[in-house]
Design a protein around this motif. Structure first.
Motif, PDB file in Angstrom:
ATOM      1  N   THR A 175       6.496   4.403   1.383  1.00 18.16           N
ATOM      2  CA  THR A 175       6.504   4.486   2.845  1.00 18.16           C
ATOM      3  C   THR A 175       5.282   5.255   3.306  1.00 18.16           C
ATOM      4  N   ILE A 176       4.480   4.618   4.166  1.00 17.56           N
ATOM      5  CA  ILE A 176       3.272   5.239   4.705  1.00 17.56           C
ATOM      6  C   ILE A 176       3.241   5.005   6.214  1.00 17.56           C
ATOM      7  N   LEU A 177       3.153   6.083   6.984  1.00 10.94           N
ATOM      8  CA  LEU A 177       3.125   5.993   8.451  1.00 10.94           C
ATOM      9  C   LEU A 177       4.269   5.126   8.971  1.00 10.94           C
ATOM     10  N   ASP A 178       5.461   5.377   8.442  1.00 11.19           N
ATOM     11  CA  ASP A 178       6.690   4.682   8.853  1.00 11.19           C
ATOM     12  C   ASP A 178       6.687   3.195   8.546  1.00 11.19           C
ATOM     13  N   LYS A 179       5.774   2.752   7.700  1.00 11.91           N
ATOM     14  CA  LYS A 179       5.765   1.365   7.249  1.00 11.91           C
ATOM     15  C   LYS A 179       6.147   1.329   5.763  1.00 11.91           C
ATOM     16  N   ARG A 180       6.840   0.283   5.370  1.00  8.48           N
ATOM     17  CA  ARG A 180       7.319   0.149   3.991  1.00  8.48           C
ATOM     18  C   ARG A 180       6.416  -0.824   3.234  1.00  8.48           C
ATOM     19  N   PHE A 181       5.985  -0.423   2.030  1.00  9.30           N
ATOM     20  CA  PHE A 181       5.046  -1.228   1.264  1.00  9.30           C
ATOM     21  C   PHE A 181       5.565  -1.497  -0.147  1.00  9.30           C
ATOM     22  N   ARG A 182       5.511  -2.774  -0.519  1.00  7.70           N
ATOM     23  CA  ARG A 182       5.814  -3.178  -1.891  1.00  7.70           C
ATOM     24  C   ARG A 182       4.529  -3.105  -2.712  1.00  7.70           C
ATOM     25  N   VAL A 183       4.635  -2.556  -3.917  1.00  2.00           N
ATOM     26  CA  VAL A 183       3.445  -2.351  -4.745  1.00  2.00           C
ATOM     27  C   VAL A 183       3.687  -2.897  -6.153  1.00  2.00           C
ATOM     28  N   SER A 184       2.808  -3.805  -6.607  1.00  2.62           N
ATOM     29  CA  SER A 184       2.877  -4.326  -7.968  1.00  2.62           C
ATOM     30  C   SER A 184       2.284  -3.317  -8.946  1.00  2.62           C
ATOM     31  N   PRO A 185       2.568  -3.479 -10.241  1.00  2.84           N
ATOM     32  CA  PRO A 185       2.102  -2.493 -11.232  1.00  2.84           C
ATOM     33  C   PRO A 185       0.601  -2.224 -11.202  1.00  2.84           C
ATOM     34  N   GLU A 186      -0.226  -3.263 -11.032  1.00  4.20           N
ATOM     35  CA  GLU A 186      -1.674  -3.071 -11.060  1.00  4.20           C
ATOM     36  C   GLU A 186      -2.312  -2.935  -9.674  1.00  4.20           C
TER      37      GLU A 186
END
Length: 464
Positions: free
Chosen positions: A209-220
């Motif tokens: 979560t960054i600046l109230d936004k949700r982010f999906r992150v892959s391993p690389e």
């Protein structure tokens, strides 16, 4: 120290800019006379909100600790180029979070119990290479053990993977709360080779979560290693970009889309480009996850997609934002940015300004067959400390498309109303000596006399 380094980088940039672009000699020295040698505004460095335990990603080397000759998960004592292959423990390092240290120590126990030796870059023997760890504010923990398979059979590899999963989901490592386990196996890599991580267990992504936004992150996928500091960084990028409802963002090297998504509600459209396919997929998913419909993400090399991106930005006010890898932008990307005529402002985010300075210079070169489109000048620079306890920092520079008439009016003290706010922030020139424009005029017969052999101001201009 980092503030001084940022000032040095910008001062050197200004000198080089005057050297390679004769049209900017007057402007550079007019700025330097009023800004204590600086070519533009340089803010005080923005400190990191957190200085201890801030890293959310680390790649730990697996090797031998010279003090006890035991397999150790940690960091190299010195670089391989310096002749060292030894690895030291990391439990005393203040920039690593406590949870990450616990994972390292537990995996170290697993390695020592496995009876498989660490890989040696000298003899090319051994199996264990490294351990990659990623954590998030949402309590996600992703690990990626990396090995050299040597002569291991498929059955032996499968057995090792099974042991890893069982150890960290049912065995002693279960208490760590790991949510994702991946695995990577490769032998001698050829330059440019990329090996995919194999998903073994748990979630296929982590979420931040960054600046109230949700982010999906892959391993690389790339994500700033200091999440809290990244929020300040993105705020500063938005401040420099001065977006409004008519602006379009051209987000080069967009990664998982964090910058564009953080700013999307302030502008009309966001066009992102990302080389890593899974990261680009994350960016598209993240845009949809956050309910943003004004974001388009392209996959591929920025230099190859620049014509398409520029074509999409012909009828709107374009603000470019580039956050490239440490080496900076490919030269063809700079050519493309120069040719995007309706891009009046460009925000460049660099994690290694010394290396990226080549890009800064090429943005400011005079027009030619190679460098088409009007050149850019630096307007403001903000250093941001995302890496406490290290010499590294981010430098954010706002570039503006050169307008000769605008700057002539400002230098003459007669700015247009739209430039009044900037003009009022310009420090007054020193009282001693003549106005700089008079000084330049007196030497205008040969502008090269403004620069000595080392690219610095001659003594006369320095004194003034």
């Amino acid at each position: 120290m980092k503030q001084k380094e940022a000032l040095h980088v910008m001062r050197k940039f200004g000198t080089e800019l005057a050297r390679i672009n004769p049209e900017l000699v007057d402007w550079v020295h007019w700025q330097k006379l009023r800004r204590q040698g600086q070519v533009c505004e340089v803010d005080e460095i923005v400190p990191s909100p957190v200085t201890h335990g801030y890293r959310n990603k680390c790649e730990f080397t697996i090797g031998i600790n010279p003090e006890n000759n035991l397999p150790t998960v940690g960091f190299r004592v010195a670089s391989y180029k310096e002749g060292s292959i030894h690895v030291g423990p990391v439990d005393h390092l203040c920039h690593l979070p406590y949870q990450m240290k616990k994972i390292v120590l537990e995996f170290e126990k697993f390695v020592r119990d496995s009876e498989l030796a660490p890989y040696s870059p000298v003899s090319h023997e051994g199996v264990w290479r490294q351990l990659n760890v990623r954590t998030t504010r949402n309590k996600d923990i992703l690990i990626v053990p990396v090995i050299h398979p040597q002569e291991m059979s498929r059955e032996e590899l499968d057995a090792l993977k099974k042991k890893i999963v069982e150890y960290f989901t049912e065995g002693p490592g279960q208490v760590l709360g790991i949510t994702s386990i991946f695995f990577k196996s490769y032998g001698q890599k050829e330059p440019g080779d990329e090996d995919e991580s194999e998903h073994l267990w748990g979630e296929e992504h982590i979420y931040e979560t960054i600046l109230d936004k949700r982010f999906r992150v892959s391993p690389e996928a790339f994500l700033q290693v200091n999440t809290t500091g990244a929020e300040l960084l993105y705020d500063k990028i938005g401040e420099l970009a001065e977006l409004d409802g008519t602006s379009a963002i051209l987000d080069i090297c967009c990664g998982t889309g964090t910058i564009g998504i953080s700013l999307a509600e302030r502008c009309l459209k966001v066009y992102g480009i990302e080389l890593v396919e899974k990261a680009a997929d994350d960016a598209r998913f993240n845009a949809e996850e956050n309910g943003l419909e004004n974001i388009v993400v392209f996959t591929g090399k920025a230099e190859e997609n620049m014509p398409v991106l520029v074509q999409n930005c012909t009828k709107v006010n374009v603000v470019g934002i580039v956050d490239p890898p440490r080496a900076g932008l490919n030269g063809n990307v700079v050519f493309g940015l120069r040719k995007c005529d309706n891009m009046k402002h460009l925000v460049y985010v660099s994690c290694d300004p010394t290396v990226a300075s080549k890009n800064f210079i090429n943005l400011g070169r005079p027009q030619s067959k190679q460098y088409k489109g009007e050149f850019f000048i630096p307007l403001r620079a903000i250093p941001v400390d995302l890496f406490p306890h290290t010499p590294h920092y981010e430098l954010v520079i706002l570039f503006e498309r050169w307008e000769e008439r605008k700057w002539r009016r400002i230098m003459e003290g007669n700015p247009l109303p739209r430039d009044q706010e900037y003009f009022q922030r310009i420090p007054q020139r020193p009282k001693a000596g003549r106005d700089f424009s008079q000084s330049v005029q007196s030497t205008n017969n040969n502008k090269r006399t403004l620069m000595d052999n080392e690219g610095a101001l001659p003594k006369k201009v320095k004194d003034e």
